[in-house]
Design a protein around this motif. Sequence first.
Motif: not given
Length: 249
Positions: A103-107, A112-127
């Motif tokens: 959670l610390t890593w994700w926060n 470094t960006t915005t919550p909107e941009a972070a949540h908009a990334m594709p699942w494969r990129i998060l993986k």
Amino acid sequence: MPKAQIQAMINEGVTAALAARDATRNDDDSHTLGTGVRRPVQVAREYTYPDFQKRQPLNFKGTEGVVGLTQWFEKMESVYSISNCTVACQVKFATCTLQGNALTWWNSHVKTTTPEAAHAMPWRILKKMMTNKYCPRGEIKKLEFEMWNLKVKGNDVVTYSQRFQELALMCDRMFPEEIDQVEKYVGGLPDTIHGSVMATKPKTMQDAIEFATKQMDKKINTWAERQADNKRKSDDTARNNKNQQPNKR
């Protein structure tokens, strides 16, 4: 024009008009309750986080290692599939299950960006990001080496298939397309069923695994039946030989 022909044309026109009216009425009635009152049109309900939580997704702390991360990926994709989670919600809801170091890593990434941009990334990129973070390069190299040398031990296709899928999740760069993964999977099957599975030309991993499992089950059952038949023949022979021996006083 004869009077009868004129009447036939009139009748045909009336019939067509009545049919059109009935079709319109039936279409309207599909939205009514049978009393002339229009039935309210049901609007698709928005997929929510409580809907996501009902499927009991796993939490991830960042200390579970390669196996823990693989299981988290598998569970998350299973939840997406069975709950019809929209693509727009996948990363947003998945990151809500992160705890501790993860959670610390994700926060930190969100800052470094915005919550909107972070949540908009594709699942494969998060993986990919989480694999790079929580699976050191050396660990991935070991997994890739295991993948290249993975083969069925004895007749245990089930264990082979399970381990293959676990490794494939972490070694995705080895297989640009699913057909590459299928070819590697089939290559690790024993000679007793390799040819049969190859002949079916499976296009997906699901097809390959299902057919390989069925073929191995068939081979095992045939072998067991043959063994039972041989034992029965052997017992019959021994019994006949005993019966044919002369009685000795």
